[in-house]
Design an enzyme around this catalytic site. Sequence first.
Site, PDB file in Angstrom:
ATOM      1  N   HIS A 121      -8.880  58.501  12.865  1.00  0.00           N
ATOM      2  CA  HIS A 121      -8.855  59.034  11.492  1.00  0.00           C
ATOM      3  C   HIS A 121      -9.369  57.931  10.561  1.00  0.00           C
ATOM      4  CE1 HIS A 121      -6.756  60.237   7.736  1.00  0.00           C
ATOM      5  NE2 HIS A 121      -6.610  61.432   8.263  1.00  0.00           N
ATOM      6  N   ASP A 198      -1.782  54.470  16.389  1.00  0.00           N
ATOM      7  CA  ASP A 198      -1.578  55.430  15.304  1.00  0.00           C
ATOM      8  C   ASP A 198      -0.860  56.655  15.894  1.00  0.00           C
ATOM      9  OD1 ASP A 198      -1.704  57.399  13.413  1.00  0.00           O
ATOM     10  OD2 ASP A 198      -3.845  57.165  12.984  1.00  0.00           O
ATOM     11  N   GLN A 201      -0.031  61.800  14.609  1.00  0.00           N
ATOM     12  CA  GLN A 201      -0.002  63.147  15.190  1.00  0.00           C
ATOM     13  C   GLN A 201       0.984  63.249  16.344  1.00  0.00           C
ATOM     14  OE1 GLN A 201      -1.292  65.825  13.994  1.00  0.00           O
ATOM     15  NE2 GLN A 201      -2.540  64.846  12.435  1.00  0.00           N
ATOM     16  N   LYS A 224       4.330  64.673   8.804  1.00  0.00           N
ATOM     17  CA  LYS A 224       3.727  65.319   9.973  1.00  0.00           C
ATOM     18  C   LYS A 224       4.767  65.557  11.068  1.00  0.00           C
ATOM     19  CE  LYS A 224      -0.855  63.403   9.167  1.00  0.00           C
ATOM     20  NZ  LYS A 224      -1.595  64.516   8.585  1.00  0.00           N
ATOM     21  N   CYS A 362     -11.147  64.114   8.158  1.00  0.00           N
ATOM     22  CA  CYS A 362     -11.058  62.659   7.899  1.00  0.00           C
ATOM     23  C   CYS A 362     -11.434  61.869   9.140  1.00  0.00           C
ATOM     24  CB  CYS A 362      -9.669  62.249   7.415  1.00  0.00           C
ATOM     25  SG  CYS A 362      -9.174  63.020   5.892  1.00  0.00           S
TER      26      CYS A 362
HETATM   27  C1  LIG Z   1      -4.221  60.582  13.339  1.00  0.00           C
HETATM   28  C2  LIG Z   1      -3.921  60.369  11.883  1.00  0.00           C
HETATM   29  N1  LIG Z   1      -3.757  59.116  11.426  1.00  0.00           N
HETATM   30  C3  LIG Z   1      -3.460  58.864  10.150  1.00  0.00           C
HETATM   31  C4  LIG Z   1      -3.343  59.872   9.239  1.00  0.00           C
HETATM   32  C5  LIG Z   1      -3.010  59.542   7.822  1.00  0.00           C
HETATM   33  O1  LIG Z   1      -1.736  60.001   7.522  1.00  0.00           O
HETATM   34  P1  LIG Z   1      -1.198  59.985   6.020  1.00  0.00           P
HETATM   35  O2  LIG Z   1      -2.242  60.673   5.205  1.00  0.00           O
HETATM   36  O3  LIG Z   1       0.096  60.723   6.101  1.00  0.00           O
HETATM   37  O4  LIG Z   1      -1.019  58.546   5.649  1.00  0.00           O
HETATM   38  C6  LIG Z   1      -3.523  61.192   9.648  1.00  0.00           C
HETATM   39  C7  LIG Z   1      -3.449  62.311   8.690  1.00  0.00           C
HETATM   40  O5  LIG Z   1      -4.007  63.355   8.901  1.00  0.00           O
HETATM   41  C8  LIG Z   1      -3.804  61.444  11.012  1.00  0.00           C
HETATM   42  O6  LIG Z   1      -3.972  62.688  11.473  1.00  0.00           O
END
Ligand SMILES: Cc1ncc(COP(=O)(O)O)c(C=O)c1O
Length: 404
Positions: A121, A198, A201, A224, A362
Amino acid sequence: MSVWSAAQPRACFPLLTQQSELIWLDSAATTQKPLAVLDAERAFYEQINANVHRGAHRLGHAATEAFEAARSSVAHFINSPSRQQVVFTRGATEAINLVAHSWGGSQLQAGDEILISMLEHHADIVPWQMLAARTGAMVKPIPLTDALELDLDALAAMLSPRTRLVCVTAMSNVLGTRPPLSRIIAMAHAVGARVLVDAAQALAHDVIDVQALDADFLVFSAHKVFGPTGIGALWARMELLEAMPPWQGGGEMIARVSFDGTTYAPPPLRFEAGTPAFAQAVGFAAALNWLQQQDRSAIAAHETALYQQLAAGIAHIDGVHILGAPHDKGPIASLAFATAHPYDVAQFLDNADIAVRVGNHCAEPLMQALQQHGTLRVSIAAYNSAHDITRLLAVLAETLELLA
Ligand SMILES: Cc1ncc(COP(=O)(O)O)c(C=O)c1O
């Protein structure tokens, strides 16, 4: 193995009971919230509300206790050896920025390399590019195989003593891919590199045990995983946190302040400048407690069955296919269309009360690798049912016929 019925969890989610026709297949963007989370935040505001780590009064102490108990719940959920290793942030994005500024800013220099999986992302790409611009370090993408898995042979060839950090998702928000984390972490550690995982998800679907995983940093967002917005966390090895300088200054993060010099609090408070999202922390803990009270392996089996139902159904509809078939994947599917525009399809689905996401999710570098401008993403969670997937497939088939 017990069988999970989505009817019972759906009943825990006020938005889904009040909008009984709604089919929510956009949980990868954000999950709906169970009543337990709404109740916990409301009870906090009604009975305790006070600022934390200050205040010489009963409510101040109660709020601090609730906030720190929430930290313990998060620590327990990921099997952290200590709650001091959990730093509350605004979410996964802020957690990664924290690591980039504090650890990266103090440890990296020109010539160092940061290897970033092609599945990431933007939140796990852009902070490293910004760090690279400040330090002269280099960002290098880890490519994918034709099957859209991370290319571990390529990773092996890229790893060297110059590698300082490997960034990898526990579950792709676009394809659902679960990279083989243990292998990647062992490979990175063998050259002395750190690994950031990360888990934004994965946390809602997989049991994450930071001790078993052996990563160095792990990030996630509450919203999430059935929790509130505005809060998430960074987990890190204690020795790393202890050596990391603060990245934002203000109240809460200090030991002593004077114009002759300021000293800082130990972790995690060193990284939590200003008033934290304490009511949301209580809601976050309630979300994790709610999830822990469910049969998580039954949920996982339920989500897998729904994904298989989706994949089998899509295979019978002309003009659409699921991108990638990785060996190990979570309940997220990106659909690509032969001729239809994903935005048009999503509009028809929305008219039928089915919520999905379209766009680049994203993850523009991944979209470029997939040679897609955008996809339609279906993301499944505990409260979805076989009926949701049957209805999605029916409306999708009708729509594609209409648009053909
Ligand atoms: C895999 C992953 N990493 C990071 C993020 C960023 O999360 P946040 O916008 O809650 O900080 C997302 C959000 O869609 C995501 O799907």
